[in-house]
Design a protein around this motif. Structure first.
Motif, mmCIF file in Angstrom:
data_model
loop_
_atom_site.group_PDB
_atom_site.id
_atom_site.type_symbol
_atom_site.label_atom_id
_atom_site.label_comp_id
_atom_site.label_asym_id
_atom_site.label_seq_id
_atom_site.Cartn_x
_atom_site.Cartn_y
_atom_site.Cartn_z
ATOM 1 N N GLY A 119 0.779 -1.226 0.000
ATOM 2 C CA GLY A 119 0.000 0.000 0.000
ATOM 3 C C GLY A 119 0.810 1.275 0.000
ATOM 4 O O GLY A 119 0.255 2.371 -0.084
ATOM 5 N N ASP A 120 2.121 1.179 0.110
ATOM 6 C CA ASP A 120 2.994 2.354 0.034
ATOM 7 C C ASP A 120 3.634 2.408 -1.342
ATOM 8 O O ASP A 120 3.896 1.366 -1.953
ATOM 9 C CB ASP A 120 4.089 2.298 1.105
ATOM 10 C CG ASP A 120 3.534 2.450 2.511
ATOM 11 O OD1 ASP A 120 2.598 3.253 2.691
ATOM 12 O OD2 ASP A 120 4.028 1.756 3.423
ATOM 13 N N TYR A 121 3.907 3.617 -1.812
ATOM 14 C CA TYR A 121 4.525 3.802 -3.120
ATOM 15 C C TYR A 121 5.991 4.143 -2.936
ATOM 16 O O TYR A 121 6.325 5.124 -2.279
ATOM 17 C CB TYR A 121 3.815 4.902 -3.911
ATOM 18 C CG TYR A 121 2.389 4.562 -4.299
ATOM 19 C CD1 TYR A 121 1.908 3.260 -4.240
ATOM 20 C CD2 TYR A 121 1.543 5.543 -4.734
ATOM 21 C CE1 TYR A 121 0.614 2.949 -4.604
ATOM 22 C CE2 TYR A 121 0.228 5.242 -5.114
ATOM 23 C CZ TYR A 121 -0.218 3.944 -5.041
ATOM 24 O OH TYR A 121 -1.497 3.637 -5.399
ATOM 25 N N VAL A 122 6.843 3.317 -3.519
ATOM 26 C CA VAL A 122 8.289 3.478 -3.394
ATOM 27 C C VAL A 122 8.880 3.747 -4.770
ATOM 28 O O VAL A 122 8.873 2.854 -5.633
ATOM 29 C CB VAL A 122 8.928 2.207 -2.783
ATOM 30 C CG1 VAL A 122 10.441 2.367 -2.685
ATOM 31 C CG2 VAL A 122 8.301 1.875 -1.437
ATOM 32 N N PRO A 123 9.362 4.985 -5.012
ATOM 33 C CA PRO A 123 9.993 5.266 -6.310
ATOM 34 C C PRO A 123 11.281 4.449 -6.464
ATOM 35 O O PRO A 123 12.125 4.429 -5.576
ATOM 36 C CB PRO A 123 10.310 6.765 -6.248
ATOM 37 C CG PRO A 123 9.455 7.301 -5.142
ATOM 38 C CD PRO A 123 9.276 6.170 -4.169
ATOM 39 N N LEU A 124 11.391 3.755 -7.593
ATOM 40 C CA LEU A 124 12.591 2.967 -7.876
ATOM 41 C C LEU A 124 13.574 3.749 -8.730
ATOM 42 O O LEU A 124 14.784 3.542 -8.624
ATOM 43 C CB LEU A 124 12.206 1.664 -8.579
ATOM 44 C CG LEU A 124 11.283 0.732 -7.810
ATOM 45 C CD1 LEU A 124 10.994 -0.514 -8.635
ATOM 46 C CD2 LEU A 124 11.869 0.364 -6.451
ATOM 47 N N SER A 125 13.042 4.606 -9.604
ATOM 48 C CA SER A 125 13.892 5.470 -10.430
ATOM 49 C C SER A 125 13.088 6.675 -10.852
ATOM 50 O O SER A 125 11.861 6.609 -10.934
ATOM 51 C CB SER A 125 14.425 4.722 -11.657
ATOM 52 O OG SER A 125 13.366 4.353 -12.524
ATOM 53 N N THR A 126 13.779 7.781 -11.070
ATOM 54 C CA THR A 126 13.130 8.975 -11.612
ATOM 55 C C THR A 126 13.873 9.369 -12.874
ATOM 56 O O THR A 126 15.067 9.107 -13.026
ATOM 57 C CB THR A 126 13.121 10.146 -10.614
ATOM 58 O OG1 THR A 126 14.469 10.446 -10.238
ATOM 59 C CG2 THR A 126 12.296 9.837 -9.375
ATOM 60 N N HIS A 127 13.130 9.997 -13.777
ATOM 61 C CA HIS A 127 13.680 10.361 -15.080
ATOM 62 C C HIS A 127 13.219 11.780 -15.403
ATOM 63 O O HIS A 127 12.037 12.099 -15.283
ATOM 64 C CB HIS A 127 13.198 9.386 -16.157
ATOM 65 C CG HIS A 127 13.468 7.954 -15.785
ATOM 66 N ND1 HIS A 127 14.615 7.313 -16.136
ATOM 67 C CD2 HIS A 127 12.737 7.065 -15.062
ATOM 68 C CE1 HIS A 127 14.578 6.076 -15.651
ATOM 69 N NE2 HIS A 127 13.452 5.918 -15.001
ATOM 70 N N ARG A 128 14.150 12.615 -15.832
ATOM 71 C CA ARG A 128 13.844 14.011 -16.140
ATOM 72 C C ARG A 128 13.043 14.132 -17.432
ATOM 73 O O ARG A 128 13.215 13.344 -18.342
ATOM 74 C CB ARG A 128 15.137 14.827 -16.265
ATOM 75 C CG ARG A 128 16.056 14.802 -15.073
ATOM 76 C CD ARG A 128 15.710 15.724 -13.953
ATOM 77 N NE ARG A 128 15.558 17.097 -14.408
ATOM 78 C CZ ARG A 128 14.891 18.017 -13.730
ATOM 79 N NH1 ARG A 128 14.305 17.719 -12.597
ATOM 80 N NH2 ARG A 128 14.770 19.239 -14.186
ATOM 81 N N LEU A 129 12.183 15.156 -17.482
ATOM 82 C CA LEU A 129 11.436 15.434 -18.705
ATOM 83 C C LEU A 129 12.212 16.355 -19.625
ATOM 84 O O LEU A 129 11.805 16.577 -20.762
ATOM 85 C CB LEU A 129 10.074 16.065 -18.386
ATOM 86 C CG LEU A 129 9.082 15.177 -17.645
ATOM 87 C CD1 LEU A 129 7.738 15.866 -17.579
ATOM 88 C CD2 LEU A 129 8.939 13.830 -18.296
#
Length: 164
Positions: free
Chosen positions: A151-161
């Motif tokens: 039920g928790d959201y864990v970002p694994l990677s982020t990517h720039r726009l």
């Protein structure tokens, strides 16, 4: 096994603004509010790097400006509408779908209806408040690959726009 989706998240200002106008019972987990660009579902953990690599290869569209306004329902689910640069957001979402499909992770072809799920239980006060709501614009600068864990959201990677 990871339960993955690709999303953009609102600015803190947009979340705070919406929380101030919603009935207190409705703003339970605003840290989870997002626009889903692609839902992958269960992905074996060894395949997660392949998803990350596919997303890293998506051409950055540049910043996209969005704002929350209006409301709708999917059954008992109440959502806030997303407005702004939806044409660019939709094109970007299609680029993500294509990159994931090319990497062996096909995404369903249902029509893209950008929204923020606010509640999974229908509440007339919430719907009434959201119908006339128009929040501040914010600029999306990144998107994330997210794992839903208990039920928790864990970002694994982020990517720039935008290119660095």
């Amino acid at each position: 096994m990871s339960r993955l989706f690709v999303a953009v998240f609102p600015s803190e200002e947009a979340v705070d603004h919406l929380c101030r106008v919603l009935p207190s019972s409705a703003a339970r987990r605003p840290e989870k509010w997002h626009v889903t660009l692609a839902f992958l579902g269960d992905v074996p953990d060894p395949d997660v790097p392949l998803v990350t690599d596919a997303l890293a290869a998506v051409p950055p569209p540049g910043p996209i400006t969005l704002r929350l306004a209006g409301a709708g329902r999917f059954g008992s689910v109440t959502w806030a509408g997303v407005h702004g640069d939806l044409e660019r957001l939709t094109t970007f979402r299609e680029d993500i779908r294509h990159a994931l499909a090319e990497a062996g992770f096909p995404i369903d072809a249902r029509p893209f209806r950008p929204h923020f799920t606010i509640s999974y239980r229908y509440d007339r006060r919430l719907t009434t408040t959201l119908e006339s709501y128009s929040g501040p614009s914010w600029t999306v600068h990144e998107f994330a690959l997210v794992d839903s864990i208990d039920g928790d959201y864990v970002p694994l990677s982020t990517h720039r726009l935008s290119p660095a």
